[in-house]
Design an enzyme around this catalytic site. Structure first.
Site, PDB file in Angstrom:
ATOM      1  N   TYR A   1      61.740  66.741  57.307  1.00  0.00           N
ATOM      2  CA  TYR A   1      63.137  67.023  57.624  1.00  0.00           C
ATOM      3  C   TYR A   1      64.017  65.967  56.966  1.00  0.00           C
ATOM      4  CZ  TYR A   1      61.381  70.169  61.307  1.00  0.00           C
ATOM      5  OH  TYR A   1      60.744  71.168  62.003  1.00  0.00           O
TER       6      TYR A   1
ATOM      7  N   HIS B   1      51.694  70.942  60.573  1.00  0.00           N
ATOM      8  CA  HIS B   1      52.877  71.646  60.105  1.00  0.00           C
ATOM      9  C   HIS B   1      52.548  72.637  58.983  1.00  0.00           C
ATOM     10  CE1 HIS B   1      57.439  71.025  59.026  1.00  0.00           C
ATOM     11  NE2 HIS B   1      57.166  72.226  59.490  1.00  0.00           N
TER      12      HIS B   1
END
Length: 297
Positions: free
Chosen positions: A50, A128
């Site tokens: 992110y 992820h």
């Protein structure tokens, strides 16, 4: 439990949008995180990808002001870099994504995340998007995480129902994105399996990356197809007829399934945080769900 805490308990703060924006929006991002804490949100979810670490750094700055024992912090391993630097912003130029699910990379990733966050332990680490890397996930990623004392629970975070299903029995938590929302019900069977197995579910991306928040934004990080736009407009009209706003229904929908413990929503500003807390805390007439269910194909 106060009203604010009750609302916040059902909502987790997703750091994707503030991470993608990076330090350019630092003041607004920190104000959003403070508003989340003040509103009763106690779960904060981030990832190294992110904003190429910015999401973890911003959250880390906010965490210094929160009592550690009262906060749940989750981050991720495996996805090193997003294909779009800020999927929530106007620049949608793509780059080569990067992945590394090896045990050595996992250990480095956790150590780097802890440093950015200013923590000595992560309550939850999610593998992820391991969709194309299930073999190494099972052989290296999950075993490495289980061996690390600085890691609490282990989960998977993905948009793929098949991937999440393949890891049931291996992980403690499933975060599923873009698969359990007003417009997308692909995860229904997966949630049933999670409930039967006692695996907690975090339902992410309740607004389908924006479309269900204002009716005009992106859908799954791309321009919304005409048929989806038309269906969402009908949904908005049905909601209005029941005295409900579309984003209110979107935020509350994932909680209809008993396997879902929290809804994970990305937020950029204190105003968005307060709006989402108000929306998720406002009941929806049961008759509305039946009417909306008929619009899902």
């Amino acid at each position: 439990m106060s009203g604010a805490c009750a609302q916040g308990a059902a909502l987790a703060f997703g750091c994707g949008p503030i991470g993608g924006r990076g330090d350019a929006g630092r003041a607004e991002s920190l104000a959003a995180l403070d508003a989340a804490w003040a509103g009763g949100i106690r779960h904060f979810d981030t990832a190294p990808s992110y904003g190429d670490g910015a999401g973890e750094r911003l959250l880390g700055a906010a965490l210094r002001r929160f009592p550690r024992a009262e906060v749940t912090v989750s981050s991720k391993v495996g996805r090193v870099r997003m294909a779009i630097a800020d999927p929530y912003g106007p620049d949608t130029s793509r780059r080569e994504p990067l992945f590394d699910f090896t045990s050595a990379a996992v250990r480095r990733s956790v150590a780097t995340s802890l440093d950015r966050l200013g923590l000595d332990r992560l309550d939850l680490v999610l593998v992820h998007d391991p969709d194309q890397h299930l073999d190494v996930t099972l052989a290296e990623t999950v075993p490495a995480l289980r061996e690390m004392p600085e890691v609490g629970a282990v989960g998977v975070g993905t948009t793929s129902v098949a991937t999440a299903g393949a890891l049931l029995g291996v992980v403690d938590v499933v975060m599923i994105a873009n698969a359990w929302s007003l417009t997308r019900r692909d995860a229904a069977g997966l949630l049933d399996r999670c409930a039967a197995a006692g695996v907690a579910v975090l339902a992410a991306a309740p607004f389908d990356s924006g479309l269900l928040a204002d009716g005009t934004a992106k859908y799954l990080y791309r321009d919304a197809p005409a048929d989806v736009l038309a269906r969402v407009r009908v949904m908005a009209a049905v909601c209005e007829a029941h005295g409900v706003r579309l984003p209110q229904a979107a935020l509350r929908f994932p909680l209809r399934h008993p396997a879902v413990s929290r809804v994970v929503a990305g937020m950029r500003s204190a105003a968005e945080v307060r709006e989402n807390l108000a929306l998720i805390g406002t009941p929806v007439p049961e008759a509305l769900w039946a009417a909306l269910d008929q619009l899902v194909t």
